[in-house]
Design a protein around this motif. Structure first.
Motif, short mmCIF file in Angstrom:
data_model
loop_
_atom_site.label_atom_id
_atom_site.label_comp_id
_atom_site.label_asym_id
_atom_site.label_seq_id
_atom_site.Cartn_x
_atom_site.Cartn_y
_atom_site.Cartn_z
N PRO B 365 0.83 -1.22 0.00
CA PRO B 365 0.00 0.00 0.00
C PRO B 365 0.86 1.26 0.00
O PRO B 365 0.55 2.22 -0.70
CB PRO B 365 -0.80 -0.12 1.29
N THR B 366 1.96 1.25 0.77
CA THR B 366 2.84 2.41 0.80
C THR B 366 3.39 2.69 -0.58
O THR B 366 3.37 3.84 -1.04
CB THR B 366 3.99 2.13 1.79
N ASN B 367 3.81 1.66 -1.22
CA ASN B 367 4.31 1.82 -2.60
C ASN B 367 3.25 2.42 -3.50
O ASN B 367 3.52 3.30 -4.31
CB ASN B 367 4.71 0.46 -3.19
N ARG B 368 2.09 1.85 -3.30
CA ARG B 368 0.97 2.26 -4.15
C ARG B 368 0.70 3.77 -3.99
O ARG B 368 0.56 4.50 -4.96
CB ARG B 368 -0.25 1.42 -3.76
N ILE B 369 0.65 4.22 -2.74
CA ILE B 369 0.35 5.64 -2.47
C ILE B 369 1.46 6.52 -3.02
O ILE B 369 1.21 7.56 -3.65
CB ILE B 369 0.12 5.85 -0.96
N ALA B 370 2.66 6.08 -2.84
CA ALA B 370 3.80 6.85 -3.35
C ALA B 370 3.69 7.01 -4.86
O ALA B 370 3.92 8.09 -5.40
CB ALA B 370 5.09 6.15 -2.98
N ARG B 371 3.32 5.92 -5.53
CA ARG B 371 3.17 5.98 -6.99
C ARG B 371 2.09 6.98 -7.38
O ARG B 371 2.25 7.78 -8.30
CB ARG B 371 2.82 4.60 -7.53
N ASN B 372 1.00 6.95 -6.66
CA ASN B 372 -0.10 7.87 -6.94
C ASN B 372 0.33 9.33 -6.75
O ASN B 372 -0.02 10.20 -7.54
CB ASN B 372 -1.30 7.55 -6.03
N GLN B 373 1.09 9.53 -5.67
CA GLN B 373 1.57 10.89 -5.41
C GLN B 373 2.43 11.39 -6.55
O GLN B 373 2.32 12.53 -6.99
CB GLN B 373 2.38 10.91 -4.10
N GLU B 374 3.25 10.52 -7.01
CA GLU B 374 4.14 10.86 -8.12
C GLU B 374 3.36 11.28 -9.35
O GLU B 374 3.64 12.32 -9.95
CB GLU B 374 4.99 9.64 -8.48
N SER B 375 2.40 10.46 -9.71
CA SER B 375 1.67 10.77 -10.94
C SER B 375 0.83 12.05 -10.76
O SER B 375 0.64 12.82 -11.71
CB SER B 375 0.80 9.59 -11.39
N LEU B 376 0.39 12.30 -9.52
CA LEU B 376 -0.37 13.53 -9.24
C LEU B 376 0.54 14.77 -9.42
O LEU B 376 0.16 15.76 -10.05
CB LEU B 376 -0.89 13.46 -7.80
N GLU E 21 -4.81 -3.93 -9.11
CA GLU E 21 -6.20 -4.12 -9.51
C GLU E 21 -7.16 -3.39 -8.58
O GLU E 21 -8.36 -3.35 -8.83
CB GLU E 21 -6.54 -5.62 -9.50
N ILE E 22 -6.60 -2.83 -7.52
CA ILE E 22 -7.49 -2.20 -6.53
C ILE E 22 -7.35 -0.68 -6.64
O ILE E 22 -6.24 -0.14 -6.72
CB ILE E 22 -7.13 -2.70 -5.13
N SER E 23 -8.47 -0.04 -6.63
CA SER E 23 -8.43 1.43 -6.70
C SER E 23 -8.05 1.99 -5.33
O SER E 23 -8.23 1.32 -4.31
CB SER E 23 -9.79 1.98 -7.12
N LEU E 24 -7.51 3.20 -5.39
CA LEU E 24 -7.10 3.82 -4.15
C LEU E 24 -8.27 3.96 -3.18
O LEU E 24 -8.11 3.86 -1.97
CB LEU E 24 -6.50 5.21 -4.44
N ASP E 25 -9.44 4.14 -3.77
CA ASP E 25 -10.61 4.34 -2.93
C ASP E 25 -10.89 3.12 -2.07
O ASP E 25 -11.34 3.23 -0.96
CB ASP E 25 -11.83 4.64 -3.82
N GLU E 26 -10.61 1.92 -2.68
CA GLU E 26 -10.89 0.69 -1.95
C GLU E 26 -9.75 0.31 -1.05
O GLU E 26 -9.89 -0.55 -0.16
CB GLU E 26 -11.09 -0.49 -2.93
N LEU E 27 -8.60 0.90 -1.30
CA LEU E 27 -7.37 0.40 -0.71
C LEU E 27 -7.46 0.22 0.80
O LEU E 27 -7.20 -0.88 1.31
CB LEU E 27 -6.21 1.34 -1.09
N SER E 28 -7.83 1.27 1.48
CA SER E 28 -7.77 1.14 2.94
C SER E 28 -8.79 0.10 3.42
O SER E 28 -8.52 -0.66 4.35
CB SER E 28 -8.00 2.50 3.61
N GLU E 29 -9.92 0.03 2.70
CA GLU E 29 -10.92 -0.96 3.09
C GLU E 29 -10.36 -2.38 2.95
O GLU E 29 -10.50 -3.24 3.82
CB GLU E 29 -12.15 -0.79 2.19
N LYS E 30 -9.72 -2.55 1.80
CA LYS E 30 -9.15 -3.87 1.49
C LYS E 30 -8.06 -4.23 2.50
O LYS E 30 -7.95 -5.36 2.95
CB LYS E 30 -8.53 -3.87 0.07
N ILE E 31 -7.26 -3.25 2.84
CA ILE E 31 -6.17 -3.52 3.77
C ILE E 31 -6.72 -3.81 5.15
O ILE E 31 -6.21 -4.66 5.86
CB ILE E 31 -5.18 -2.33 3.76
N LYS E 32 -7.79 -3.13 5.47
CA LYS E 32 -8.45 -3.42 6.74
C LYS E 32 -8.89 -4.88 6.77
O LYS E 32 -8.65 -5.62 7.71
CB LYS E 32 -9.66 -2.49 6.94
N ARG E 33 -9.49 -5.29 5.64
CA ARG E 33 -9.97 -6.68 5.52
C ARG E 33 -8.79 -7.65 5.61
O ARG E 33 -8.83 -8.63 6.35
CB ARG E 33 -10.69 -6.85 4.18
N ALA E 34 -7.77 -7.31 4.87
CA ALA E 34 -6.60 -8.19 4.85
C ALA E 34 -6.01 -8.31 6.24
O ALA E 34 -5.65 -9.40 6.69
CB ALA E 34 -5.56 -7.63 3.88
#
Lengths: 61, 458, 61, 61, 61, 61, 61
Positions: B365-376, E21-34
């Motif tokens: 998830p951290t990676n993911r957010i960082a990537r999003n920040q970059e593209s933003l 495959e997961i949108s950022l919007d779902e991310l925290s929800e999914k991680i909570k589930r995980a």
């Protein structure tokens, strides 16, 4: 009037003059119109530019 | 009446003289003895000698053998041929032709060649053999199976003969106690009469053949004389074709006779014959003894072997069941070891895979957010650049248009020295549109003038 | 609004400006919109990050 | 019984015994038979039982 | 819930995150589930381990 | 029952045990059977031996 | 239950555990079962061994 309409009319006039479609008698009249349109566009451009710059400035913060 | 005649004696005397002058020496002559005419009292012999052909007697003459010669000749003949002089016999004799007024012609025989008769006999014997062979009976008796148990014997012999006595002696007094059954069928065993005599007894035996296993012809102590009967074709044929085996024990030293040849076995002497039969019994007795020995040993061995096998099998059961249970124990032990081993491994293994998921979860998830920040951030800077560029390009277009308008404005042209000519308010584009004397108006950048056309030149 | 939608709209606006597909009359409006979207996305990212960190912090204990 | 048959039967049995072809179940029965045959054969070797009268009678016919 | 289901779901989520495959919007929800699933699996593992050890201890004696 | 059958059955059982062809469940039953067969064979052997000895004794006389 | 069945079931369970073919949820149940089977087989083996020894002891007399 919108910028785009104004600019299109302006372009039309310039094209007519360039193509010699306008008589010398009408010419000065057209030129007057063109000059008016140009001024309109310029002022629109300036105000838009100011708006944009303001927004972008906020953005950087 | 005829006066010139001879007396009988005159003639016979003349013939006698003629003969004696002509036949001064002895000759070897071949002839058949038609009749022997031996007179035991005087000891002289007057054989009728003939020569025969297909139709009958071709020549005949009397012979004379005086007592002294006869005994000598006969002894030599018997010694050589084993035969008596007999009627029907062809002989080669040495004789002088003699003529007597009272007895007529006669051969005075001084010698008989036994070798000639021997050859004759041999030829006859060969003839018998080849004839038997031609008739396929020569080996008939030999082809019979010899009885397995030759206990019952039909004996052709003479009660008083030494051979029969020898035979009986051995067979009846054998040390092993074998008992043979035999019955005598008496017959003459030598000389020409033997043929019929033996044949007669063979026929008798044939009648009671089911009581006998074999026939034995036994002769002994008779020397080698009178054995030619055993070369007789008829007798030999009878023996060869007899339905049970015939054994000969004739006992002589000369060549094997035809009867002996065709007999199932020639035991040579009566003694040998007895021993031969005894040997057959011996063989059986030996076989029985051997079998008895086997019976006494092998079954006991078999039982002992079986006991041993049984014992071993018992031992195997004991050993194998132990191995079996041991093996099962091992299997169980192995299963237990494996159960422990893999059960203990199971959860750590699961933990490991869970841990790997956990690790991923903390990083992804951290990676993911960082990537999003970059593209933003990228979009943001792009937005600024594009906006500025956008405005700049519009400015350029505007300036360009402004320049064009400036260039096209007529005021600007007039400022450069041009003016617009009008006649009656109408713009003049050429000299054709005006004539001399017309009033024209000229417009300049800063005012107008009025003037008149004086002259038009082209 | 969802982050993904906002981001996509933002992208679209940037591309339109880049390609000169909009008129000057719309420009300031568009840029205003883009600015708004950008801020929205930023704050969304930050809040998500905080959420995730909080969750993961629990996880690590 | 004929002598030869008896002897052959005996031989067969003895060979079977020798070759181990006889099962233990048959063994005593076979040996009993063999013993009987052996005695029969032996006694025949030393006995004399021939009817001379019968032969003489047959001869006369 | 069963361990295997939980683990599979966890795996699915991790894979989805990994593959974007997961949108950022779902991310925290999914991680909570995980996170929830992860904790569930952990506790399940621990309790099973205790059970198993108890059984195996009997066996080893 | 015949000796040979009994012996063969006995052998079969031993082979089966040897080859591990019988199950443990059958084992004691099979061994009971084997034991029975063994005793049967033994007594059969002894009686045969006695028979044979008696017959052979007669033979020697 | 028969020894062979029990043993086969035991082996099957052990193999499943070895190959990771069973779920964690079943694990303790399976191990409990395996433990039970193991004990069953052991006691069966011991009792069979005693039976067999008793039979064979009779045989030697």
């Amino acid at each position: 009037m919108k910028y785009e309409e104004a600019f299109r009319e302006l372009e039309t006039i310039v094209n007519q003059i360039e193509d010699g479609e306008i008589s010398l008698d009408e010419l000065s009249e057209k030129i007057k119109r063109a000059s008016h349109l140009l001024n309109f566009c310029k002022s629109k451009l300036i105000s838009t530019q100011q708006d944009v710059e303001a927004i972008l400035k906020d953005l950087e913060d | 009446m005829t006066e010139n005649y001879y007396t009988l004696s005159q003639i016979t005397e003349h013939v006698r003289k003629l003969i004696s002058r002509t036949y001064t020496q002895e000759y070897w002559i071949k002839a058949e003895i038609a009749q022997l005419n031996y007179y035991p009292k005087s000891g002289h012999c007057y054989p009728d000698l003939v020569e025969k052909n297909e139709t009958g007697v071709k020549a005949q003459i009397r012979g004379v053998i005086w007592k002294g010669s006869y005994e000598r000749i006969l002894e030599k003949f018997r010694n050589t041929t084993g035969r008596q002089l007999t009627e029907g016999m062809e002989i080669l004799f040495k004789a002088r032709l003699d003529y007597s007024s009272s007895y007529g012609f006669a051969f005075h025989i001084s010698d008989i060649d036994p070798e000639f008769s021997l050859g004759k006999m041999a030829a006859e014997k060969l003839k018998s053999i080849s004839r038997l062979k031609d008739e396929h009976v020569f080996f008939a008796n030999k082809a019979l199976n010899f009885p397995f148990f030759p206990k019952r014997i039909a004996i052709i012999s003479v009660e008083t003969s030494k051979g029969f006595h020898d035979f009986k002696n051995i067979v009846d007094n054998n040390t092993r106690g074998y008992r043979f059954f035999y019955m005598l069928f008496p017959a003459l065993l030598q000389g020409d009469e033997a043929v019929d005599s033996i044949a007669f007894q063979l026929e008798r035996i044939r009648k009671v053949i089911r009581h006998f296993d074999l026939v034995a012809i036994i002769r002994g102590g008779g020397g080698d004389v009178g054995l030619n009967c055993y070369n007789d074709y008829n007798l030999a044929r009878l023996v060869a074709t007899f339905p049970i085996p015939v054994i000969s024990g004739i006992g002589h030293s000369t060549n094997e006779t035809v009867v002996e040849m065709v007999a199932h076995k020639n035991a040579i002497t009566p003694t040998d014959l007895a021993y031969f039969l005894q040997q057959k019994f011996d063989n059986i007795a030996v076989g029985l003894d051997r079998m008895k020995a086997i019976l006494q040993s092998v079954p006991s061995d078999q039982i002992a072997d079986s006991k041993n096998l049984l014992y071993k099998l018992g031992e195997r059961i004991k050993n194998r069941q132990q191995l079996y249970i041991h093996h099962k124990n091992e299997q169980l032990f192995n299963a237990q070891i494996r159960l422990l081993k893999y059960s203990k491994r199971f959860i750590p293994h699961k933990k490991e895979s869970l841990l790997s998921k956990s690790l991923k979860l903390s990083q992804l998830p951290t990676n993911r957010i960082a990537r999003n920040q970059e593209s933003l951030h990228f979009l943001s800077s792009h937005l600024k650049k594009s906006s500025k560029h956008f405005i700049k390009s519009i400015w350029q277009k505007t300036h360009h248009t402004e320049e064009k308008i400036t260039l096209l404005d007529p005021v600007e042209i007039l400022k450069k020295g041009f003016s617009i000519t009008r006649v009656n308010g109408k713009i003049v584009k050429g000299i054709k549109e005006i004539k001399e004397g017309d009033l024209i108006e000229n417009q300049f950048s800063d005012g107008k003038t009025e003037s008149k056309i004086l002259k038009i030149s082209k």
